[in-house]
Scaffold this active site. Structure first.
Site, PDB file in Angstrom:
ATOM      1  N   SER A 297      24.118  -3.703  30.929  1.00  0.00           N
ATOM      2  CA  SER A 297      23.356  -2.473  30.718  1.00  0.00           C
ATOM      3  C   SER A 297      23.067  -1.736  32.021  1.00  0.00           C
ATOM      4  CB  SER A 297      22.039  -2.807  30.021  1.00  0.00           C
ATOM      5  OG  SER A 297      21.313  -3.719  30.834  1.00  0.00           O
ATOM      6  N   GLY A 298      23.983  -1.848  32.998  1.00  0.00           N
ATOM      7  CA  GLY A 298      23.825  -1.073  34.229  1.00  0.00           C
ATOM      8  C   GLY A 298      24.480   0.297  34.086  1.00  0.00           C
TER       9      GLY A 298
ATOM     10  N   GLU B  36      27.006   8.349  54.955  1.00  0.00           N
ATOM     11  CA  GLU B  36      26.970   6.898  55.160  1.00  0.00           C
ATOM     12  C   GLU B  36      28.244   6.446  55.852  1.00  0.00           C
ATOM     13  OE1 GLU B  36      26.186   5.277  51.269  1.00  0.00           O
ATOM     14  OE2 GLU B  36      24.039   5.525  51.556  1.00  0.00           O
TER      15      GLU B  36
ATOM     16  N   ALA C 156      27.495   1.208  34.517  1.00  0.00           N
ATOM     17  CA  ALA C 156      28.775   1.195  33.801  1.00  0.00           C
ATOM     18  C   ALA C 156      28.546   1.072  32.295  1.00  0.00           C
ATOM     19  CB  ALA C 156      29.635   0.039  34.307  1.00  0.00           C
TER      20      ALA C 156
ATOM     21  N   ARG D  85      30.972  -1.326  56.954  1.00  0.00           N
ATOM     22  CA  ARG D  85      30.067  -2.469  56.799  1.00  0.00           C
ATOM     23  C   ARG D  85      30.629  -3.780  57.334  1.00  0.00           C
ATOM     24  NH1 ARG D  85      27.817  -1.283  50.767  1.00  0.00           N
ATOM     25  NH2 ARG D  85      26.448   0.360  51.496  1.00  0.00           N
TER      26      ARG D  85
HETATM   27  C1  LIG Z   1      20.531  -3.636  46.717  1.00  0.00           C
HETATM   28  C2  LIG Z   1      21.769  -2.871  46.332  1.00  0.00           C
HETATM   29  C3  LIG Z   1      21.959  -1.580  46.783  1.00  0.00           C
HETATM   30  C4  LIG Z   1      23.107  -0.867  46.420  1.00  0.00           C
HETATM   31  N1  LIG Z   1      23.234   0.439  46.830  1.00  0.00           N
HETATM   32  C5  LIG Z   1      24.286   1.156  46.361  1.00  0.00           C
HETATM   33  C6  LIG Z   1      24.393   2.549  46.632  1.00  0.00           C
HETATM   34  O1  LIG Z   1      23.522   3.136  47.275  1.00  0.00           O
HETATM   35  N2  LIG Z   1      25.464   3.221  46.150  1.00  0.00           N
HETATM   36  C7  LIG Z   1      26.440   2.615  45.417  1.00  0.00           C
HETATM   37  O2  LIG Z   1      27.397   3.279  44.999  1.00  0.00           O
HETATM   38  N3  LIG Z   1      26.355   1.301  45.144  1.00  0.00           N
HETATM   39  C8  LIG Z   1      25.303   0.567  45.577  1.00  0.00           C
HETATM   40  N4  LIG Z   1      25.219  -0.763  45.270  1.00  0.00           N
HETATM   41  C9  LIG Z   1      26.236  -1.346  44.402  1.00  0.00           C
HETATM   42  C10 LIG Z   1      25.999  -0.845  42.981  1.00  0.00           C
HETATM   43  O3  LIG Z   1      24.624  -0.794  42.747  1.00  0.00           O
HETATM   44  C11 LIG Z   1      26.663  -1.753  41.965  1.00  0.00           C
HETATM   45  O4  LIG Z   1      28.015  -1.954  42.288  1.00  0.00           O
HETATM   46  C12 LIG Z   1      26.594  -1.122  40.579  1.00  0.00           C
HETATM   47  O5  LIG Z   1      25.258  -0.788  40.266  1.00  0.00           O
HETATM   48  C13 LIG Z   1      27.137  -2.072  39.543  1.00  0.00           C
HETATM   49  O6  LIG Z   1      26.852  -1.534  38.288  1.00  0.00           O
HETATM   50  P1  LIG Z   1      27.358  -2.270  36.998  1.00  0.00           P
HETATM   51  O7  LIG Z   1      26.973  -1.420  35.851  1.00  0.00           O
HETATM   52  O8  LIG Z   1      28.781  -2.646  37.159  1.00  0.00           O
HETATM   53  O9  LIG Z   1      26.536  -3.649  36.985  1.00  0.00           O
HETATM   54  P2  LIG Z   1      24.941  -3.956  37.110  1.00  0.00           P
HETATM   55  O10 LIG Z   1      24.143  -2.736  37.347  1.00  0.00           O
HETATM   56  O11 LIG Z   1      24.825  -5.065  38.050  1.00  0.00           O
HETATM   57  O12 LIG Z   1      24.618  -4.456  35.647  1.00  0.00           O
HETATM   58  C14 LIG Z   1      25.132  -5.663  35.168  1.00  0.00           C
HETATM   59  C15 LIG Z   1      24.649  -5.848  33.761  1.00  0.00           C
HETATM   60  O13 LIG Z   1      25.368  -6.912  33.151  1.00  0.00           O
HETATM   61  C16 LIG Z   1      24.462  -7.771  32.490  1.00  0.00           C
HETATM   62  N5  LIG Z   1      25.090  -9.085  32.401  1.00  0.00           N
HETATM   63  C17 LIG Z   1      25.686  -9.820  33.371  1.00  0.00           C
HETATM   64  N6  LIG Z   1      26.180 -10.955  32.850  1.00  0.00           N
HETATM   65  C18 LIG Z   1      25.894 -10.930  31.522  1.00  0.00           C
HETATM   66  C19 LIG Z   1      26.124 -11.814  30.438  1.00  0.00           C
HETATM   67  N7  LIG Z   1      26.750 -12.988  30.591  1.00  0.00           N
HETATM   68  N8  LIG Z   1      25.678 -11.467  29.209  1.00  0.00           N
HETATM   69  C20 LIG Z   1      25.011 -10.306  29.005  1.00  0.00           C
HETATM   70  N9  LIG Z   1      24.767  -9.420  29.996  1.00  0.00           N
HETATM   71  C21 LIG Z   1      25.210  -9.736  31.232  1.00  0.00           C
HETATM   72  C22 LIG Z   1      23.215  -7.726  33.330  1.00  0.00           C
HETATM   73  O14 LIG Z   1      22.126  -8.176  32.573  1.00  0.00           O
HETATM   74  C23 LIG Z   1      23.172  -6.230  33.653  1.00  0.00           C
HETATM   75  O15 LIG Z   1      22.623  -5.535  32.559  1.00  0.00           O
HETATM   76  C24 LIG Z   1      24.080  -1.487  45.628  1.00  0.00           C
HETATM   77  C25 LIG Z   1      23.893  -2.797  45.185  1.00  0.00           C
HETATM   78  C26 LIG Z   1      22.748  -3.486  45.524  1.00  0.00           C
HETATM   79  C27 LIG Z   1      22.558  -4.884  45.024  1.00  0.00           C
END
Ligand SMILES: Cc1cc2nc3c(=O)[nH]c(=O)nc-3n(C[C@H](O)[C@H](O)[C@H](O)COP(=O)(O)OP(=O)(O)OC[C@H]3O[C@@H](n4cnc5c(N)ncnc54)[C@H](O)[C@@H]3O)c2cc1C
Length: 534
Positions: free
Chosen positions: A16-17, A120, A19, A289
């Protein structure tokens, strides 16, 4: 223990991020979407992102320049098509977010308001849209609010996806196709089945495989491990980005200090107050980085120091508190006034560049299965991710995957039945210490042997330990009822193996993969692709 609870949906989104929620919102007009999250909806890396999202908004900037900067950061290993596609789609993706209500910072220019763009490492222009220093929180909460309001979106919190269900696993004839997933209801402590026409992995990265990480607890690589077990190829797992500047403090677990601090003039210093980045790279504090993380690691090891320091105290305090309110307050709570003192910093595992292989629609090797966001390997990041391209990748590829799924909705059936999860052979664990011990051991040797600087010997040592742990964890998994720690450990040990195997196959140093045994680059860069046994 309850059994037999079954849900059905058109599209199951695991995660639920940025993506997962973008994809859910894009599809919900056309079909039913179920989103599962391991913890609360907000608990993922998205919420913690500080810096921002890259896109060409400045009239002096160009898509070509965004492409070139990304290719340079990726150290020759980006897929040009994926980079071109992402940079081209960036503005439309950001404008969609803005229409959904995301409130990026603006500034006055010649009497008109326009988006404030920050800069950045690796970017040759100011092209980062941001909401102060809490961009991820603004994006996450806005998308959540929209998802809550949508009648076609079901949101299931505290549900861990355990494994994908494919036709092959069920012994059905024809091409392998995903038909759903088993999910563990953490509150009720039982496994339920979700049948779906399409499944999207949006589970984020795998940085929790390392002892020190900037990521939240959910980042245990579950999606990559599940896809691998189901039969998908993974690529480039050796490229783990270590964020150079996480706060070093006993009471703060790896609080990240955004790169925008260095973008706005913060300087890296040794404990004696002298600067060191000019000794390592002509771009100094604005070097990518990996260069900065290695420089800090090098100086720490050379001096036997616990940390280095990031100093922005020479800037106007009003500027610092306006642009970095979260960091200012968090540090102040810990007794560090960043307008007057340098901040102690260490590197920490931050971003997983590799992942489940997909095409430009987010499609994996298995029919009906998509991977979007940090879980995926699209070719965008190559050997190193450029700052602020990752949230962008989530948005751009979620939109592409939604278009691809939409185009197939009418021609794809839901499977009628799926057998329940079988728990008849397992009992309650009497040895939780095994999980706790293996957790600690795995993350520590990954840090020591497969971290910022590698060697063949260290990788071999790590692989031997992973093989032993894998067997032990597999036995444990077969005998005992599941728990969150056990599920994550099972996935993390798989992730560790994939990282080590990719790292061993790369006989060069490139981007984020640095090995003392092969300090040079090979002339013909190729991604490291692993294919699971059939
Ligand atoms: C501190 C920090 C700062 C950052 N700053 C930046 C920035 O400024 N700019 C940038 O572009 N990127 C940044 N990034 C990277 C970026 O935030 C991430 O790459 C991006 O948010 C990933 O999004 P996502 O939707 O793929 O996953 P996430 O936002 O990590 O969401 C993952 C989801 O999957 C769920 N999940 C995982 N495993 C399971 C499972 N087995 N069953 C059910 N649910 C599951 C979790 O509960 C969560 O809801 C940063 C990362 C961090 C940690």
């Amino acid at each position: 223990m309850k059994a037999g609870i079954e849900h059905s949906t058109d599209v199951l989104v695991i995660g639920s991020g940025a993506a997962g929620l973008t994809l859910a919102l894009k599809l919900a007009k056309q079909c039913r979407v179920t989103v599962v999250a391991k913890g609360n909806l907000a608990e993922g890396s998205t919420y913690y992102a500080q810096g921002g999202i890259a896109a060409v908004f400045d009239e002096d900037d160009t898509v070509e320049s965004h492409v070139e900067d990304t290719l340079i950061a990726g150290a020759g290993l980006c897929d040009r098509q994926a980079v071109q596609f992402t940079a081209q789609e960036a503005r439309a993706a950001l404008e969609w977010l803005i229409r959904k209500g995301v409130d990026f910072d603006e500034e006055e220019h010649d009497g008109e308001s326009r988006y404030h763009l920050t800069r950045e490492g690796g970017h040759s222009h100011r092209r980062i849209l941001h909401a102060a220093d809490a961009t991820g929180k603004e994006v996450q909460l806005t998308l959540e609010e929209q998802a809550h309001r949508h009648p076609n979106i079901a949101l299931l919190e505290r549900y861990n996806a355990v494994d994908l269900i494919t036709t092959t696993k069920l012994g059905l004839a024809g091409d392998k196709r995903v038909v759903g997933a088993y999910v563990w209801n953490r509150s009720q402590e039982h496994v339920e089945t979700i049948r779906a026409r399409f499944v999207v992995l949006a589970t984020g990265g795998a940085s929790k495989v390392y002892q020190y990480t900037s990521n939240p607890d959910v980042a245990s690589g579950d999606g990559i491990a599940m896809a691998w077990r189901a039969g998908c190829r993974v690529a480039n797992m050796e490229f783990n980005q270590f964020h150079p500047t996480c706060l070093y403090h006993t009471e703060a677990r790896n609080f990240l200090l955004t790169e925008a601090l260095r973008g706005e003039g913060a300087l890296l210093k040794r404990p004696d107050g002298s600067r060191f980045m000019p000794d390592f790279d002509p771009r100094e504090e604005l070097a990518p980085r990996d260069v900065v993380a290695r420089a800090i690691d090098f100086e720490m090891k050379r001096l036997g120091a616990d940390c280095m320091f990031l100093d922005i105290s020479h800037k106007d305090p009003a500027f610092v508190t306006k642009h970095f309110p979260t960091i200012y307050q968090r540090c102040l709570d810990l007794g560090i006034d960043i307008t007057r003192q340098p901040i102690p910093v260490v590197p920490a595992a931050h971003y997983t560049c590799g992942g489940v292989m997909t095409d430009l629609d987010g499609k994996t090797d298995i029919d009906g299965l998509y991977a979007v966001g940090e879980v995926a390997y699209t070719g965008l990041h190559g050997a190193n991710r450029m700052a602020s391209n990752s949230l962008l990748e989530c948005l751009v590829f979620a939109r592409a995957a939604a278009r691809s799924i939409f185009a197939q909705l009418d021609s794809t059936e839901l499977l009628d039945t799926i057998p329940d999860w079988d728990e008849s052979q397992v009992t309650d664990s009497d040895e939780h210490v095994v999980i706790a011990h293996n957790w600690h051991e795995l993350r520590l040797f990954m840090w020591d042997y497969v971290g910022i600087v590698r060697t063949d010997k260290r990788l071999q040592r790590a692989l031997r330990r992973v093989e032993m742990l894998k067997t032990e964890i597999h036995d444990y998994y077969s005998d005992f009822k599941i728990s969150n720690d056990l599920l994550e450990l099972r996935n993390l040990v798989q992730i560790a193996e994939l990282i080590i195997r990719c790292a061993m196959s790369r006989k060069e140093s490139r981007g984020l993969h640095y090995t003392l045994d092969y300090p040079e680059q090979q002339p013909e860069p190729t991604p490291s692709i692993l294919t699971p046994d059939p």
